[in-house]
Write a protein that holds these residues in place. Sequence first.
Motif, short mmCIF file in Angstrom:
data_model
loop_
_atom_site.label_atom_id
_atom_site.label_comp_id
_atom_site.label_asym_id
_atom_site.label_seq_id
_atom_site.Cartn_x
_atom_site.Cartn_y
_atom_site.Cartn_z
N HIS A 82 0.86 -1.18 0.00
CA HIS A 82 0.00 0.00 0.00
C HIS A 82 0.89 1.23 0.00
O HIS A 82 2.03 1.18 0.47
CB HIS A 82 -0.89 -0.02 1.25
N CYS A 83 0.39 2.34 -0.52
CA CYS A 83 1.19 3.56 -0.57
C CYS A 83 1.27 4.24 0.80
O CYS A 83 2.15 5.07 1.03
CB CYS A 83 0.64 4.52 -1.62
N ILE A 84 0.38 3.88 1.72
CA ILE A 84 0.41 4.38 3.09
C ILE A 84 0.56 3.18 4.01
O ILE A 84 -0.21 2.22 3.91
CB ILE A 84 -0.88 5.13 3.46
N PHE A 85 1.56 3.21 4.88
CA PHE A 85 1.74 2.10 5.82
C PHE A 85 2.51 2.60 7.03
O PHE A 85 2.96 3.74 7.07
CB PHE A 85 2.44 0.90 5.16
N HIS A 86 2.63 1.75 8.01
CA HIS A 86 3.37 2.08 9.22
C HIS A 86 4.64 1.23 9.25
O HIS A 86 4.62 0.07 8.85
CB HIS A 86 2.52 1.82 10.46
N GLN A 87 5.71 1.83 9.73
CA GLN A 87 6.98 1.14 9.75
C GLN A 87 7.67 1.36 11.09
O GLN A 87 7.55 2.43 11.69
CB GLN A 87 7.87 1.66 8.62
N VAL A 88 8.38 0.35 11.55
CA VAL A 88 9.23 0.47 12.72
C VAL A 88 10.66 0.36 12.22
O VAL A 88 11.03 -0.64 11.61
CB VAL A 88 8.92 -0.61 13.77
N GLU A 89 11.43 1.40 12.47
CA GLU A 89 12.82 1.39 12.06
C GLU A 89 13.70 1.20 13.29
O GLU A 89 13.36 1.67 14.37
CB GLU A 89 13.19 2.69 11.35
N GLY A 90 14.79 0.50 13.12
CA GLY A 90 15.71 0.25 14.22
C GLY A 90 17.14 0.51 13.81
O GLY A 90 17.50 0.40 12.63
N LEU A 91 17.95 0.85 14.79
CA LEU A 91 19.37 1.10 14.57
C LEU A 91 20.13 0.59 15.79
O LEU A 91 19.74 0.85 16.92
CB LEU A 91 19.62 2.61 14.42
N TYR A 92 21.19 -0.16 15.54
CA TYR A 92 22.05 -0.67 16.62
C TYR A 92 23.49 -0.47 16.21
O TYR A 92 23.92 -0.95 15.16
CB TYR A 92 21.75 -2.15 16.87
N ILE A 93 24.24 0.25 17.03
CA ILE A 93 25.66 0.49 16.77
C ILE A 93 26.44 0.21 18.04
O ILE A 93 26.10 0.69 19.12
CB ILE A 93 25.91 1.94 16.30
N ASP A 94 27.49 -0.58 17.90
CA ASP A 94 28.35 -0.94 19.02
C ASP A 94 29.65 -1.48 18.43
O ASP A 94 29.82 -1.54 17.21
CB ASP A 94 27.68 -1.98 19.91
N GLU A 95 30.54 -1.92 19.26
CA GLU A 95 31.77 -2.55 18.79
C GLU A 95 31.46 -3.96 18.30
O GLU A 95 30.63 -4.66 18.89
CB GLU A 95 32.80 -2.59 19.92
N ASN A 96 32.11 -4.37 17.23
CA ASN A 96 32.06 -5.74 16.71
C ASN A 96 30.68 -6.22 16.30
O ASN A 96 30.38 -7.41 16.39
CB ASN A 96 32.65 -6.71 17.74
N VAL A 97 29.81 -5.35 15.83
CA VAL A 97 28.50 -5.76 15.31
C VAL A 97 28.70 -6.27 13.89
O VAL A 97 29.36 -5.62 13.07
CB VAL A 97 27.50 -4.58 15.34
N THR A 98 28.14 -7.45 13.60
CA THR A 98 28.31 -8.07 12.29
C THR A 98 26.97 -8.34 11.62
O THR A 98 25.91 -8.25 12.26
CB THR A 98 29.06 -9.41 12.42
N PHE A 99 27.03 -8.73 10.36
CA PHE A 99 25.82 -9.11 9.62
C PHE A 99 25.18 -10.34 10.28
O PHE A 99 23.96 -10.48 10.27
CB PHE A 99 26.15 -9.39 8.15
N GLU A 113 1.85 -3.35 8.97
CA GLU A 113 0.67 -3.99 8.37
C GLU A 113 1.02 -5.35 7.76
O GLU A 113 0.26 -6.31 7.89
CB GLU A 113 0.03 -3.09 7.29
N ARG A 114 2.16 -5.44 7.13
CA ARG A 114 2.55 -6.73 6.54
C ARG A 114 2.77 -7.78 7.63
O ARG A 114 2.38 -8.93 7.48
CB ARG A 114 3.80 -6.56 5.69
N VAL A 115 3.37 -7.38 8.74
CA VAL A 115 3.55 -8.29 9.86
C VAL A 115 2.19 -8.72 10.42
O VAL A 115 1.98 -9.90 10.71
CB VAL A 115 4.43 -7.65 10.95
N ALA A 116 1.27 -7.76 10.53
CA ALA A 116 -0.07 -8.09 11.03
C ALA A 116 -0.78 -9.07 10.11
O ALA A 116 -1.45 -10.00 10.58
CB ALA A 116 -0.90 -6.82 11.20
N CYS A 117 -0.63 -8.90 8.80
CA CYS A 117 -1.24 -9.84 7.85
C CYS A 117 -0.71 -11.25 8.06
O CYS A 117 -1.48 -12.22 8.05
CB CYS A 117 -0.98 -9.40 6.41
N LEU A 118 0.57 -11.37 8.23
CA LEU A 118 1.16 -12.69 8.47
C LEU A 118 0.73 -13.27 9.81
O LEU A 118 0.36 -14.43 9.91
CB LEU A 118 2.68 -12.61 8.42
N LYS A 119 0.78 -12.45 10.84
CA LYS A 119 0.46 -12.92 12.19
C LYS A 119 -0.99 -13.39 12.30
O LYS A 119 -1.27 -14.40 12.94
CB LYS A 119 0.73 -11.79 13.19
N TYR A 120 -1.90 -12.67 11.67
CA TYR A 120 -3.33 -12.96 11.83
C TYR A 120 -3.97 -13.55 10.58
O TYR A 120 -5.19 -13.59 10.47
CB TYR A 120 -4.06 -11.69 12.27
#
Length: 171
Positions: free
Chosen positions: A30-47, A145-152
């Motif tokens: 959808h062109c309108i949706f909700h998103q949760v963004e996250g960021l984590y920075i520390d020493e030795n963080v890897t993929f 919304e995509r997570v909610a679709c999968l969950k429910y």
Amino acid sequence: VRAMETMKLPIRVICPGRVFRNEAISARAHCIFHQVEGLYIDENVTFADLKQAILLFAREMFGPETQIRMRPSYFPFTEPSAEADVSCGVCGGTGHTHDGERCRMCKGTGWLEILGCGMVDPNVLEMSGIDPEVYSGFAFGVGVERVACLKYNVPDLRLLLQGDMRFLRQF
């Protein structure tokens, strides 16, 4: 970037918000949706840390048997970047509904992309005053919304955004 410029290390940020994107409306986007963004920075963080965080989230949200896959992608400010898919909860990862029809949610693939992610580009760290020789980190953005679709097991994302209170009250 504001968090990287102002917060003390290590940085752990979760930011929910509404997103507007010029894209076609369908059962899974959808062109309108909700998103949760996250960021984590520390020493030795890897993929590998990023992948484990996504796997933990997926299994906590959808159940212990949930599978993920990471596909190379491109997002500004992260390198490498990936799209993370989870096994489709609407069709059970088969690509077909219980009546044999092709699953509209995952387009018959058995997988659904739920988030974009990647390692914070070292140039972004440096421009934010963080030494990329010492620190690394990852970022992600997950569509609510995509997570909610999968969950429910909601077969069409548009149902969540039409404002039909009779439908929404079940959640």
